[in-house]
Design a protein around this motif. Structure first.
Motif, PDB file in Angstrom:
ATOM      1  N   ASP A  89      -5.891 -18.927 -24.501  1.00 30.89           N
ATOM      2  CA  ASP A  89      -4.849 -18.506 -25.439  1.00 30.89           C
ATOM      3  C   ASP A  89      -4.962 -17.018 -25.734  1.00 30.89           C
ATOM      4  O   ASP A  89      -3.948 -16.311 -25.832  1.00 30.89           O
ATOM      5  CB  ASP A  89      -4.945 -19.309 -26.740  1.00 30.89           C
ATOM      6  CG  ASP A  89      -4.255 -20.664 -26.637  1.00 30.89           C
ATOM      7  OD1 ASP A  89      -3.950 -21.081 -25.503  1.00 30.89           O
ATOM      8  OD2 ASP A  89      -4.021 -21.306 -27.675  1.00 30.89           O
TER       9      ASP A  89
ATOM     10  N   SER B 283       2.436 -12.652 -24.082  1.00 28.37           N
ATOM     11  CA  SER B 283       2.972 -13.763 -24.870  1.00 28.37           C
ATOM     12  C   SER B 283       2.410 -15.074 -24.375  1.00 28.37           C
ATOM     13  O   SER B 283       2.256 -15.271 -23.159  1.00 28.37           O
ATOM     14  CB  SER B 283       4.497 -13.816 -24.777  1.00 28.37           C
ATOM     15  OG  SER B 283       4.991 -15.011 -25.364  1.00 28.37           O
ATOM     16  N   ILE B 284       2.137 -15.979 -25.301  1.00 28.09           N
ATOM     17  CA  ILE B 284       1.737 -17.329 -24.893  1.00 28.09           C
ATOM     18  C   ILE B 284       2.913 -18.058 -24.253  1.00 28.09           C
ATOM     19  O   ILE B 284       2.751 -19.079 -23.591  1.00 28.09           O
ATOM     20  CB  ILE B 284       1.163 -18.105 -26.094  1.00 28.09           C
ATOM     21  CG1 ILE B 284       0.287 -19.256 -25.608  1.00 28.09           C
ATOM     22  CG2 ILE B 284       2.269 -18.563 -27.036  1.00 28.09           C
ATOM     23  CD1 ILE B 284      -0.538 -19.905 -26.687  1.00 28.09           C
ATOM     24  N   GLY B 285       4.119 -17.502 -24.416  1.00 27.13           N
ATOM     25  CA  GLY B 285       5.318 -18.114 -23.841  1.00 27.13           C
ATOM     26  C   GLY B 285       5.462 -17.964 -22.345  1.00 27.13           C
ATOM     27  O   GLY B 285       6.421 -18.469 -21.760  1.00 27.13           O
TER      28      GLY B 285
ATOM     29  N   HIS C 132       2.087 -23.332 -24.220  1.00 24.22           N
ATOM     30  CA  HIS C 132       2.518 -22.943 -25.566  1.00 24.22           C
ATOM     31  C   HIS C 132       2.623 -24.039 -26.621  1.00 24.22           C
ATOM     32  O   HIS C 132       2.740 -23.761 -27.815  1.00 24.22           O
ATOM     33  CB  HIS C 132       3.855 -22.213 -25.490  1.00 24.22           C
ATOM     34  CG  HIS C 132       4.910 -22.948 -24.714  1.00 24.22           C
ATOM     35  ND1 HIS C 132       5.331 -24.222 -25.025  1.00 24.22           N
ATOM     36  CD2 HIS C 132       5.612 -22.568 -23.615  1.00 24.22           C
ATOM     37  CE1 HIS C 132       6.253 -24.598 -24.154  1.00 24.22           C
ATOM     38  NE2 HIS C 132       6.444 -23.617 -23.288  1.00 24.22           N
TER      39      HIS C 132
END
Length: 369
Positions: free
Chosen positions: A258, A266-268, A289
């Protein structure tokens, strides 16, 4: 599992489990893009069957997976998974009821999380350019801190006792370490960092270090070093270019991946593969995510993590060229600035999906001169 051949063309059957939150939104986007890719390249076919296993199903039936559900999954070449978790279901119930209930029985012991800074996106790290951060984190996915061993007694009393026992078996550590060295060996830099906390966890993680040193002897072309997990967080931030392939325990790699996704922008955008390297069982592919209920239904979820996840799935199925082409198209769209808010843009989930489909059609069409 192996794919079937139709008129000399591979055909893949994928189990789709969108589940909760933004899961249905991003999985729908991923399926749209995969179908567009298959129709454009005409080199493989891909077929999806949907399973409605989610928290609503759990609240109605008292279980996430119906009886015989795992046996049904074994008939597929791979599983495309969205996210599990709902505000009105405790997280430990949803996680153990669905995701871990698939990963552990299907022996998906290698969790693989690649991370890089995409063209057209920006790392929050100063001076970190595209190419400086390009990692693969290999996470042990079957035991360790998430083995589920332990219990509670005298609940609610001042003397309540809770135990959470981490389990490290030589078999489990050897197989993930061998997979990690093979992964490092397959990459240009042939560099592996073994992450541990053996100074404080003096039993299981001392064995982890010992097994790493033993397995390393079989990979003389791979350079490996060791890091304590706390020191690793600073190295990831301060010297991202010094890392390439990383292997860590179930808990440590969960946290580090993470952090890696955030450092990449971005974790996206971050994908996950839950692999059974023996290929006895289908492997499961999911974006990192989570269910993200704060943006569910708003049409702004970033589908890039699912597109990258879909690319990883194709590569695992043997369609490595198609996988690369898909990821190239996704990066090209990011480079054009068609990105969602988490990457600093204003595009919706559908707009990003449509842009990737257009990029596929324009750059990969077999009818182009």
């Amino acid at each position: 599992m192996s794919s079937s051949k139709v008129a000399g063309k591979a055909s893949y059957k994928i189990a789709s489990i969108p589940a909760d939150g933004i899961g249905p939104e991003v999985i729908a986007a991923g399926i749209t893009v995969l179908q567009k890719l298959a129709a454009t390249l005409k080199t493989f076919d891909i077929e999806f069957e949907h399973f409605d296993w989610d928290s609503a199903y759990y609240k109605k039936h008292g279980q996430y997976i119906p009886d015989g559900g795992l046996d049904r999954l074994k008939a597929f070449d791979a599983i495309l998974f969205g996210a599990v978790g709902a505000p009105d279901v405790p997280d430990h119930i949803s996680l153990w009821g669905l995701r871990l209930a698939i990963c552990q029985p299907l022996q998906q012991f290698a969790n693989v999380r690649p991370t890089k800074v995409f063209r057209g996106t920006q790392s929050p790290l100063r001076k970190c350019s595209t190419g400086d951060l390009d990692w693969v984190i290999v996470r042990e996915n079957s035991e360790g801190e998430y083995a589920g061993q332990g219990g509670r007694s005298h609940v609610g009393k001042p003397w309540e006792v809770c135990t959470e026992t981490a389990i490290f078996t030589r078999h489990g550590v050897e197989r993930i370490m061998k997979f990690a060295f093979e992964t490092a060996q397959s990459r240009p830099r042939k560099l592996l960092t073994v992450v541990t906390k053996s100074n404080a966890q003096r039993n299981g993680l001392v064995m982890w270090d010992e097994v790493a040193a033993e397995v390393a002897k079989g990979f003389p072309d791979v350079t490996f070093d060791k890091m304590l997990v706390d020191a690793m967080t600073t190295r990831m931030v301060l010297k991202p270019e010094s890392l390439d392939t990383i292997v860590a325990t179930n808990l440590h790699a969960d946290i580090l991946s993470d952090l890696a996704a955030a450092l990449a922008g971005s974790i996206g955008i971050a994908p996950t593969s839950n692999l059974d390297p023996t290929r006895e069982n289908p492997s499961m592919f999911e974006p990192i995510h989570g269910s993200a209920f704060d943006i569910t239904g708003k049409g702004v979820a970033n589908p890039v993590a699912t597109f990258w996840t879909a690319s990883e799935m194709l590569a695992w199925l043997g369609e490595k060229e198609a996988a690369k082409q898909l990821l190239d198209c996704v990066e090209s769209v990011c480079e054009k600035g068609i990105v969602t808010a988490d990457l600093g843009g204003k595009a919706t989930t559908v707009e990003v999906t449509n842009a990737v489909c257009k990029e596929i059609e324009e750059t990969l069409s077999t009818e182009k001169a």
